[in-house]
Enzyme design. Structure first.
Site, PDB file in Angstrom:
ATOM      1  N   LYS A   2       0.824  -1.211   0.000  1.00 59.53           N
ATOM      2  CA  LYS A   2       0.000   0.000   0.000  1.00 59.53           C
ATOM      3  C   LYS A   2       0.860   1.264   0.000  1.00 59.53           C
ATOM      4  O   LYS A   2       0.493   2.260  -0.624  1.00 59.53           O
ATOM      5  CB  LYS A   2      -0.967   0.003   1.176  1.00 59.53           C
ATOM      6  CG  LYS A   2      -0.353   0.227   2.537  1.00 59.53           C
ATOM      7  CD  LYS A   2      -1.432   0.296   3.601  1.00 59.53           C
ATOM      8  CE  LYS A   2      -0.839   0.456   4.990  1.00 59.53           C
ATOM      9  NZ  LYS A   2      -0.177   1.748   5.200  1.00 59.53           N
ATOM     10  N   THR A   3       2.018   1.226   0.685  1.00 59.02           N
ATOM     11  CA  THR A   3       2.885   2.402   0.702  1.00 59.02           C
ATOM     12  C   THR A   3       3.397   2.704  -0.699  1.00 59.02           C
ATOM     13  O   THR A   3       3.482   3.866  -1.117  1.00 59.02           O
ATOM     14  CB  THR A   3       4.063   2.203   1.674  1.00 59.02           C
ATOM     15  OG1 THR A   3       3.549   1.850   2.966  1.00 59.02           O
ATOM     16  CG2 THR A   3       4.903   3.457   1.796  1.00 59.02           C
TER      17      THR A   3
ATOM     18  N   ASP B 174      -3.996   7.564   4.880  1.00 53.13           N
ATOM     19  CA  ASP B 174      -3.495   6.208   5.115  1.00 53.13           C
ATOM     20  C   ASP B 174      -4.120   5.645   6.392  1.00 53.13           C
ATOM     21  O   ASP B 174      -4.539   6.394   7.275  1.00 53.13           O
ATOM     22  CB  ASP B 174      -1.961   6.274   5.257  1.00 53.13           C
ATOM     23  CG  ASP B 174      -1.322   4.900   5.173  1.00 53.13           C
ATOM     24  OD1 ASP B 174      -2.009   3.936   4.777  1.00 53.13           O
ATOM     25  OD2 ASP B 174      -0.127   4.791   5.496  1.00 53.13           O
ATOM     26  N   GLU B 175      -4.173   4.321   6.497  1.00 54.52           N
ATOM     27  CA  GLU B 175      -4.676   3.629   7.695  1.00 54.52           C
ATOM     28  C   GLU B 175      -6.052   4.156   8.112  1.00 54.52           C
ATOM     29  O   GLU B 175      -6.310   4.443   9.287  1.00 54.52           O
ATOM     30  CB  GLU B 175      -3.684   3.774   8.864  1.00 54.52           C
ATOM     31  CG  GLU B 175      -2.269   3.306   8.564  1.00 54.52           C
ATOM     32  CD  GLU B 175      -2.126   1.783   8.520  1.00 54.52           C
ATOM     33  OE1 GLU B 175      -3.151   1.082   8.540  1.00 54.52           O
ATOM     34  OE2 GLU B 175      -0.978   1.303   8.442  1.00 54.52           O
TER      35      GLU B 175
ATOM     36  N   GLN C 164      -7.119  -5.217   9.823  1.00 52.36           N
ATOM     37  CA  GLN C 164      -6.044  -4.815  10.731  1.00 52.36           C
ATOM     38  C   GLN C 164      -6.468  -3.673  11.657  1.00 52.36           C
ATOM     39  O   GLN C 164      -5.631  -2.923  12.157  1.00 52.36           O
ATOM     40  CB  GLN C 164      -4.810  -4.402   9.929  1.00 52.36           C
ATOM     41  CG  GLN C 164      -4.236  -5.523   9.073  1.00 52.36           C
ATOM     42  CD  GLN C 164      -2.972  -5.105   8.353  1.00 52.36           C
ATOM     43  OE1 GLN C 164      -1.921  -4.922   8.960  1.00 52.36           O
ATOM     44  NE2 GLN C 164      -3.075  -4.944   7.041  1.00 52.36           N
TER      45      GLN C 164
ATOM     46  N   ARG D 222       2.697 -10.414  10.183  1.00 51.41           N
ATOM     47  CA  ARG D 222       4.011  -9.764  10.245  1.00 51.41           C
ATOM     48  C   ARG D 222       5.105 -10.735   9.802  1.00 51.41           C
ATOM     49  O   ARG D 222       6.219 -10.327   9.479  1.00 51.41           O
ATOM     50  CB  ARG D 222       4.369  -9.312  11.672  1.00 51.41           C
ATOM     51  CG  ARG D 222       3.466  -8.317  12.377  1.00 51.41           C
ATOM     52  CD  ARG D 222       3.125  -7.115  11.588  1.00 51.41           C
ATOM     53  NE  ARG D 222       1.864  -7.317  10.871  1.00 51.41           N
ATOM     54  CZ  ARG D 222       1.455  -6.586   9.853  1.00 51.41           C
ATOM     55  NH1 ARG D 222       2.194  -5.596   9.421  1.00 51.41           N
ATOM     56  NH2 ARG D 222       0.318  -6.838   9.255  1.00 51.41           N
TER      57      ARG D 222
END
Length: 611
Positions: free
Chosen positions: A34-35, A220-221, A251, A572
């Protein structure tokens, strides 16, 4: 040049970059890049769409993420670029408030209180009301006030929701707490967004100015936004409607601090013309880890429809280990790490995640015995250390003499014989010989503030206040504390302006303190792990009452958040994943027999290797 920006992007990422008009929702699964999509979108807007960087609002949740995004955009554009509105919600709001807050009756050089300062301000409010801090916990009251501000509730509005005696006490303290803040020309962390929303709602002309300024918005997020952040975004986005939000409801793990992941699920209701783009290809984990995590999250009822997949190798299943007790659990992890070290894996490739901070102690003891270097992430942060907060308090008073909370913190540090009686005198606007001596010291320091850089001012404050002598008491702890002040001096060297330095020192976040290069095994809570990745991950304490936590057992929404927390931990892991639980765990001097977490049972056995 467009081809360069789109190079190495998969179809979903390209679509995220090229869809620049209108509202866009990007559902980006764990490890889906996504980044990369966000930074390429930013670069595309500047380079291909000729959008001025000043007209782009890009919001992330940590300073580190903002800095990483800026570096990536500069690399794509091949030159340095000034993105004035790239930052966290709080840093963006500070910039707006520094320009506009006079409309709300504040000075432009307002001070920002962190949580510790805010709790002291609550105590001060309670003292003014003659409320006992033994009878009513100031920390709990501050937590409720913070929750009210996250919901954009003023003291008067909160009063209508106060259903019991404690909440009515909170209402009264909230009113007085606001007086304490206003008289100190201070805002707490929640105010940064609260006051910006208030500004926009009270002054449509100001809102219109920023709606016109921000032609393109990237958030973002988005699943981690609370109500205040959601309203802020919604107000600004009413202008051009070119809003792109990125997030993953799988998440969403911050419900306990006011985040509402329904914001991302309701995006299409808020913006009916929204285009939805799903990024489902995972670049991080092996196939079996990913499939196991997918099976786990599918047990949640309230979620979007996403199916993550990867072209990575299938790898090996997650290893499930039943330990005799917590000591056996820690020793097993240590032995596995030492065994894998023979394959030349560096220490920082390993991470142990747990639900509560108290679980780290047994690992620390085991690793000391086994000669395994480790570090605990998010335990006592640099900015929370007493000596750092003391020096910052001196600087805050120099910047804003009305900051009574910071003033009372340092008036007798080091000891000057100024006790509670003298402080009450000061509050009443009176002085004595000792108070006059302290005020004289601050007057002298104020003259240096005008001619010294923030870095040199740190040194001058430490010397003239006697703090350096106070800290360097001949003990190893004193040396360590002085080293921390020297580190503060080094950090301050990056700033020319004291106000900006103090602002950044308050806004820095927990994840910003994580440095990936340190050669040590990483110990952290699952909440700290979000946004990170490691080749080898151990999730400890997968037991009923621990993960899921006992507080969530009777609440479906909280139980689903605990499952998302476990999902975050699992995703992770890049290559190896261990799920650990103990049959018996020490508790309060006794033993408690544990039941294996339902989350292990949620994962199909084909994705597990049970030892």
């Amino acid at each position: 040049m467009q081809k360069d920006i789109l190079k190495n992007l998969n179809p979903a990422q390209k679509e995220a970059v090229l869809t620049t008009k209108g509202p866009v929702l990007i559902l980006a699964g764990a490890g889906s890049g996504k980044t990369r999509a966000l930074t390429h979108r930013l670069a595309y807007l500047v380079l291909e769409k000729k959008v001025s960087p000043h007209n782009i609002l890009a919001v992330t949740f940590t300073n580190k993420a903002a800095e990483e995004m800026k570096k990536r955009v500069e690399k794509l554009l091949g030159s340095r670029i000034h993105l004035p509105w790239l930052g966290t919600f709080h840093s963006v709001c500070v910039r707006i408030l520094r320009r506009e807050i006079h409309q709300l009756g504040y000075k432009h050089n307002f001070i920002i209180y962190d949580d510790d300062d805010s709790r002291k301000a609550v105590k001060k409010a309670m003292e003014a009301m003659s409320l006992s801090i033994k009878q009513y916990n100031p920390g709990a009251i501050h937590h409720f006030i913070s929750g009210a501000k996250s919901e954009l509730l003023t003291p008067r509005q909160y009063a209508s929701y106060a259903g019991d005696h404690f909440q009515r006490i909170v209402t009264d303290v909230y009113k007085e707490y606001e007086n304490v803040l206003k008289s100190a020309q201070a805002l707490d962390f929640d105010d940064l967004i609260f006051k910006t929303v208030e500004l926009f709602q009270k002054f449509p002309r100001i809102l219109s100015k920023y709606q016109l300024l921000f032609r393109y918005i990237l958030i973002d997020e988005y699943q981690d936004t609370n109500h205040a952040q959601y309203m802020l975004v919604k107000l600004i986005a009413r202008g051009h409607q070119n809003i792109c939000v990125v997030g993953d409801d799988f998440q969403a793990i911050y419900g306990w601090r006011g985040a509402n992941f329904q914001n991302i699920l309701n995006f299409e209701k808020d913006f009916p013309k929204a285009k939805v783009i799903k990024m489902e290809q995972n670049y991080r984990s092996t196939g079996l880890i990913l499939q196991g995590a997918q099976k786990l999250i599918e047990k949640n009822q309230l979620r979007s429809q996403k199916n993550l997949w990867t072209q990575n190798p299938q790898g090996i299943p997650a290893t499930v280990y039943e330990a005799t007790n917590e000591i056996d659990e820690a020793e097993f992890v240590g032995q596995e790490i030492l065994a894998m070290r023979h394959t030349k894996l560096p220490w920082n490739d390993f991470a142990i995640f747990y639900r509560t901070n108290t679980q780290s102690r047994i690992y620390e003891e085991a690793f000391i015995q086994m000669n395994i270097p480790y570090r605990v992430i998010g335990a006592l942060r640099f900015w929370e250390r007493k000596e750092i907060k003391d020096i910052l308090a001196y600087l805050k008073v120099l910047e804003n003499p009305l900051d009574s909370v910071s003033l009372e913190r340092i008036i007798n540090v080091p000891s000057r014989g100024i006790g509670e009686v003298s402080i009450k005198l000061l509050r009443a606007g009176k002085t004595n010989e000792k108070i006059d001596a302290f005020l004289g010291l601050m007057k002298n320091l104020e003259s240096y503030k005008k001619i010294l850089s923030p870095s040199k001012l740190v040194e001058k404050v430490a010397q003239m206040s006697g703090y350096k002598t106070f800290v360097l008491d001949g003990s190893p702890e004193g040396e360590s504390r002085w080293e921390n002040i020297q580190e503060l001096k080094r950090v301050a060297a990056g700033f020319e302006n004291l106000s900006v330095f103090l602002e950044q020192a308050t806004l820095v976040s927990e994840v910003d303190n994580y440095e990936p290069g340190a050669q040590a095994v990483n110990l952290m809570t699952l909440h700290c792990a979000k946004g990170l990745e490691f080749p080898v991950v151990f999730i400890a304490g997968l037991e009923e009452g621990l993960l899921p936590h006992i507080r969530s057992m009777d609440d479906t929404s909280q139980l689903e958040e605990e499952r998302r927390l476990c999902y975050v931990g699992m995703t992770r892991a890049k290559a190896r994943l261990y799920l650990l639980y103990a049959k018996v765990r020490g508790e309060g001097g006794g033993l408690r027999y544990q039941e294996r977490s339902r989350f292990i049972d949620d994962i199909s056995e084909e994705f597990l290797e049970i030892l």
